[in-house]
Design a protein around this motif. Structure first.
Motif, PDB file in Angstrom:
ATOM      1  N   GLN A 188      24.009   0.113  -3.306  1.00 50.09           N
ATOM      2  CA  GLN A 188      23.911   0.823  -4.577  1.00 50.09           C
ATOM      3  C   GLN A 188      22.476   1.272  -4.847  1.00 50.09           C
ATOM      4  O   GLN A 188      22.234   2.403  -5.268  1.00 50.09           O
ATOM      5  CB  GLN A 188      24.390  -0.097  -5.709  1.00 50.09           C
ATOM      6  CG  GLN A 188      25.824  -0.562  -5.570  1.00 50.09           C
ATOM      7  CD  GLN A 188      26.815   0.581  -5.612  1.00 50.09           C
ATOM      8  OE1 GLN A 188      26.660   1.517  -6.394  1.00 50.09           O
ATOM      9  NE2 GLN A 188      27.827   0.509  -4.768  1.00 50.09           N
ATOM     10  N   ALA A 189      21.523   0.396  -4.570  1.00 48.76           N
ATOM     11  CA  ALA A 189      20.124   0.735  -4.828  1.00 48.76           C
ATOM     12  C   ALA A 189      19.615   1.795  -3.865  1.00 48.76           C
ATOM     13  O   ALA A 189      18.879   2.714  -4.254  1.00 48.76           O
ATOM     14  CB  ALA A 189      19.266  -0.526  -4.717  1.00 48.76           C
ATOM     15  N   ARG A 190      20.008   1.714  -2.596  1.00 52.73           N
ATOM     16  CA  ARG A 190      19.501   2.644  -1.583  1.00 52.73           C
ATOM     17  C   ARG A 190      20.051   4.053  -1.758  1.00 52.73           C
ATOM     18  O   ARG A 190      19.542   4.990  -1.149  1.00 52.73           O
ATOM     19  CB  ARG A 190      19.821   2.120  -0.181  1.00 52.73           C
ATOM     20  CG  ARG A 190      18.954   0.940   0.229  1.00 52.73           C
ATOM     21  CD  ARG A 190      19.032   0.709   1.733  1.00 52.73           C
ATOM     22  NE  ARG A 190      20.401   0.466   2.165  1.00 52.73           N
ATOM     23  CZ  ARG A 190      20.969  -0.725   2.187  1.00 52.73           C
ATOM     24  NH1 ARG A 190      20.301  -1.777   1.766  1.00 52.73           N
ATOM     25  NH2 ARG A 190      22.209  -0.863   2.618  1.00 52.73           N
ATOM     26  N   SER A 191      21.104   4.201  -2.581  1.00 55.97           N
ATOM     27  CA  SER A 191      21.640   5.546  -2.806  1.00 55.97           C
ATOM     28  C   SER A 191      20.657   6.419  -3.577  1.00 55.97           C
ATOM     29  O   SER A 191      20.757   7.645  -3.570  1.00 55.97           O
ATOM     30  CB  SER A 191      22.968   5.460  -3.576  1.00 55.97           C
ATOM     31  OG  SER A 191      22.757   4.902  -4.871  1.00 55.97           O
ATOM     32  N   ALA A 192      19.693   5.773  -4.257  1.00 55.08           N
ATOM     33  CA  ALA A 192      18.731   6.541  -5.056  1.00 55.08           C
ATOM     34  C   ALA A 192      17.281   6.247  -4.698  1.00 55.08           C
ATOM     35  O   ALA A 192      16.391   6.988  -5.107  1.00 55.08           O
ATOM     36  CB  ALA A 192      18.943   6.246  -6.541  1.00 55.08           C
ATOM     37  N   LEU A 193      17.035   5.198  -3.919  1.00 59.94           N
ATOM     38  CA  LEU A 193      15.664   4.810  -3.587  1.00 59.94           C
ATOM     39  C   LEU A 193      15.449   4.849  -2.081  1.00 59.94           C
ATOM     40  O   LEU A 193      16.383   4.640  -1.301  1.00 59.94           O
ATOM     41  CB  LEU A 193      15.371   3.397  -4.105  1.00 59.94           C
ATOM     42  CG  LEU A 193      15.439   3.177  -5.618  1.00 59.94           C
ATOM     43  CD1 LEU A 193      15.241   1.699  -5.931  1.00 59.94           C
ATOM     44  CD2 LEU A 193      14.393   4.015  -6.331  1.00 59.94           C
ATOM     45  N   SER A 194      14.216   5.087  -1.679  1.00 60.33           N
ATOM     46  CA  SER A 194      13.879   5.069  -0.260  1.00 60.33           C
ATOM     47  C   SER A 194      13.934   3.638   0.255  1.00 60.33           C
ATOM     48  O   SER A 194      13.892   2.671  -0.517  1.00 60.33           O
ATOM     49  CB  SER A 194      12.475   5.641  -0.047  1.00 60.33           C
ATOM     50  OG  SER A 194      11.497   4.782  -0.617  1.00 60.33           O
ATOM     51  N   THR A 195      14.014   3.517   1.590  1.00 63.49           N
ATOM     52  CA  THR A 195      14.050   2.190   2.196  1.00 63.49           C
ATOM     53  C   THR A 195      12.800   1.388   1.853  1.00 63.49           C
ATOM     54  O   THR A 195      12.866   0.188   1.564  1.00 63.49           O
ATOM     55  CB  THR A 195      14.187   2.306   3.721  1.00 63.49           C
ATOM     56  OG1 THR A 195      15.390   3.014   4.028  1.00 63.49           O
ATOM     57  CG2 THR A 195      14.242   0.937   4.381  1.00 63.49           C
ATOM     58  N   ARG A 226       4.653   5.664  -5.239  1.00 65.76           N
ATOM     59  CA  ARG A 226       4.455   5.170  -6.605  1.00 65.76           C
ATOM     60  C   ARG A 226       5.303   5.931  -7.628  1.00 65.76           C
ATOM     61  O   ARG A 226       5.878   5.328  -8.534  1.00 65.76           O
ATOM     62  CB  ARG A 226       2.976   5.282  -6.985  1.00 65.76           C
ATOM     63  CG  ARG A 226       2.655   4.692  -8.343  1.00 65.76           C
ATOM     64  CD  ARG A 226       1.178   4.670  -8.600  1.00 65.76           C
ATOM     65  NE  ARG A 226       0.858   4.082  -9.898  1.00 65.76           N
ATOM     66  CZ  ARG A 226      -0.369   3.900 -10.349  1.00 65.76           C
ATOM     67  NH1 ARG A 226      -1.410   4.253  -9.612  1.00 65.76           N
ATOM     68  NH2 ARG A 226      -0.571   3.350 -11.539  1.00 65.76           N
ATOM     69  N   ALA A 227       5.387   7.235  -7.471  1.00 62.79           N
ATOM     70  CA  ALA A 227       6.169   8.032  -8.428  1.00 62.79           C
ATOM     71  C   ALA A 227       7.644   7.642  -8.376  1.00 62.79           C
ATOM     72  O   ALA A 227       8.317   7.577  -9.413  1.00 62.79           O
ATOM     73  CB  ALA A 227       6.004   9.515  -8.116  1.00 62.79           C
ATOM     74  N   PRO A 267       0.805  -1.231   0.000  1.00 61.63           N
ATOM     75  CA  PRO A 267       0.000   0.000   0.000  1.00 61.63           C
ATOM     76  C   PRO A 267       0.834   1.276   0.000  1.00 61.63           C
ATOM     77  O   PRO A 267       0.473   2.267  -0.643  1.00 61.63           O
ATOM     78  CB  PRO A 267      -0.827  -0.122   1.283  1.00 61.63           C
ATOM     79  CG  PRO A 267      -0.893  -1.590   1.547  1.00 61.63           C
ATOM     80  CD  PRO A 267       0.435  -2.126   1.111  1.00 61.63           C
ATOM     81  N   ILE A 268       1.967   1.253   0.706  1.00 63.87           N
ATOM     82  CA  ILE A 268       2.828   2.442   0.757  1.00 63.87           C
ATOM     83  C   ILE A 268       3.593   2.602  -0.556  1.00 63.87           C
ATOM     84  O   ILE A 268       3.686   3.700  -1.117  1.00 63.87           O
ATOM     85  CB  ILE A 268       3.814   2.338   1.933  1.00 63.87           C
ATOM     86  CG1 ILE A 268       3.062   2.228   3.263  1.00 63.87           C
ATOM     87  CG2 ILE A 268       4.745   3.552   1.958  1.00 63.87           C
ATOM     88  CD1 ILE A 268       3.968   2.004   4.455  1.00 63.87           C
ATOM     89  N   THR A 269       4.129   1.494  -1.066  1.00 62.28           N
ATOM     90  CA  THR A 269       4.941   1.557  -2.285  1.00 62.28           C
ATOM     91  C   THR A 269       4.116   1.970  -3.495  1.00 62.28           C
ATOM     92  O   THR A 269       4.565   2.777  -4.322  1.00 62.28           O
ATOM     93  CB  THR A 269       5.605   0.196  -2.552  1.00 62.28           C
ATOM     94  OG1 THR A 269       6.300  -0.225  -1.385  1.00 62.28           O
ATOM     95  CG2 THR A 269       6.584   0.303  -3.708  1.00 62.28           C
ATOM     96  N   LEU A 270       2.907   1.423  -3.610  1.00 59.92           N
ATOM     97  CA  LEU A 270       2.063   1.748  -4.756  1.00 59.92           C
ATOM     98  C   LEU A 270       1.180   2.967  -4.502  1.00 59.92           C
ATOM     99  O   LEU A 270       0.433   3.379  -5.380  1.00 59.92           O
ATOM    100  CB  LEU A 270       1.184   0.544  -5.118  1.00 59.92           C
ATOM    101  CG  LEU A 270       1.946  -0.719  -5.532  1.00 59.92           C
ATOM    102  CD1 LEU A 270       0.968  -1.810  -5.973  1.00 59.92           C
ATOM    103  CD2 LEU A 270       2.948  -0.421  -6.646  1.00 59.92           C
ATOM    104  N   GLY A 271       1.302   3.518  -3.293  1.00 58.41           N
ATOM    105  CA  GLY A 271       0.562   4.731  -2.953  1.00 58.41           C
ATOM    106  C   GLY A 271       1.491   5.929  -2.934  1.00 58.41           C
ATOM    107  O   GLY A 271       1.861   6.464  -3.992  1.00 58.41           O
ATOM    108  N   PRO A 272       1.935   6.361  -1.736  1.00 55.73           N
ATOM    109  CA  PRO A 272       2.807   7.545  -1.637  1.00 55.73           C
ATOM    110  C   PRO A 272       4.128   7.413  -2.399  1.00 55.73           C
ATOM    111  O   PRO A 272       4.685   8.410  -2.847  1.00 55.73           O
ATOM    112  CB  PRO A 272       3.053   7.662  -0.129  1.00 55.73           C
ATOM    113  CG  PRO A 272       1.905   6.956   0.513  1.00 55.73           C
ATOM    114  CD  PRO A 272       1.547   5.839  -0.407  1.00 55.73           C
TER     115      PRO A 272
END
Length: 308
Positions: free
Chosen positions: A177-184, A63-64, A56-61
């Motif tokens: 590497q992934a967390r440098s650009a994406l939220s937890t 999503r962008a 719900p969080i990933t596909l909600g707030p």
């Protein structure tokens, strides 16, 4: 420095968060040992249900952020999930085959392997870091050697726990590497989802039963999801905003005596006396690695909180 700095005086809420997090991750190994289900099935449900909870969080707030992620970052997320699947597929069976105390201590060598990966990437550990690695390896050899006279299953459990630690270090290196650009949240949703898909394929191929468990086992699985997988992560992440990563990393080592105590009180697993000096040496070595990394001129990346 300002005496009122949050990092110097974490405060009651941070101390409470750290206490809850340590208790949550300490319950992981005893719950796995208690659950009357195959380790691979527990690993699948643990990651699959955690991914569902984050949806719900990933596909909600978020999503962008998800739709805007680059192919490179998504690739690192997927590879990290694959490494996490290998971690769970090795460490969780080790808990059911051997001693909770030994399996938890051996998987805690993750920072040691993390330091070696950093060295391979050109970020050499400090002298203290190399000393800690030597102590941890010696302690692991001592603890594993103590199990040779116990049973073949105990030795296999030790080997699986060490492989789980190596896989956890690879998971960390890829996740960094992934967390440098994406939220937890976004990162863990992709990672846990990938891990669950891989483990599902393995379970179906191997004919592992994914259902038909008793009520106590399902409660143990749900406790793993809510505790070590979600709550432990969240509380450690909360604390990281108010205290140092080194402090958090050292506190994570409390999982080892915490898990051993729970296994003794709840499951009746008394730690083997012959293995105790090796486990103590192992933990001392890991602590030296963590502290050495924090003080190095070129610090190796601190180990993240792994939901064991």
């Amino acid at each position: 420095m300002n005496a009122g700095s949050p990092r110097q005086q974490p405060g009651f809420l941070t101390a409470l968060a750290l206490t809850v997090a340590v208790l949550a991750v300490s319950s992981s190994a005893p719950l796995i040992a208690f659950a009357a289900a195959p380790a691979l099935a527990i690993a699948f449900w643990r990651n699959g249900l955690a991914a569902v909870a984050l949806t719900p969080i990933t596909l909600g707030p978020r999503r962008a952020e998800l739709t805007g992620a680059t192919k490179r970052n998504l690739t690192f997320c997927v590879l990290s999930g694959l490494a996490l699947a290998i971690h769970f597929a090795t460490w969780m069976p080790s808990v059911q085959l051997g001693s909770v105390a030994t399996a938890t201590a051996l998987v805690a060598t993750q920072p040691v392997w993390q330091g070696l990966i950093a060295a391979a990437q050109g970020r050499r550990p400090s002298t203290a870091g190399w000393l800690g690695i030597a102590l941890a390896v010696l302690g692991a050899a001592w603890a594993t050697g103590a199990d040779i006279g116990v049973s073949a299953n105990a030795v296999l459990a030790d080997v699986l726990a060490l492989l789980g630690a190596v896989a956890a270090a690879v998971y960390t290196a890829l996740g960094e590497q992934a967390r440098s650009a994406l939220s937890t949240t976004t990162y863990t949703w992709i990672c846990y989802g990938t891990c669950a898909v891989v483990l599902l394929a393995v379970c179906l191929t191997a004919g592992v039963d994914l259902h038909g468990y008793n009520g106590e086992t399902w409660l143990a699985i749900l406790a793993l999801v809510a505790g070590a997988q979600l709550l432990g992560h969240s509380m450690f992440s909360y604390a990281l905003h108010r205290t140092s990563a080194t402090t958090v990393s050292v506190l994570i080592l409390l999982e080892v005596p915490g898990a051993a105590l729970l296994a003794w009180l709840w499951l009746g697993q008394t730690p083997r006396p012959a293995a105790l000096p090796g486990l103590a040496l192992l933990l001392a070595g890991v602590a030296v690695v963590i502290l050495g990394a924090a003080r190095a001129t070129r610090p190796a990346p601190p180990p993240p909180v792994l939901a064991d």
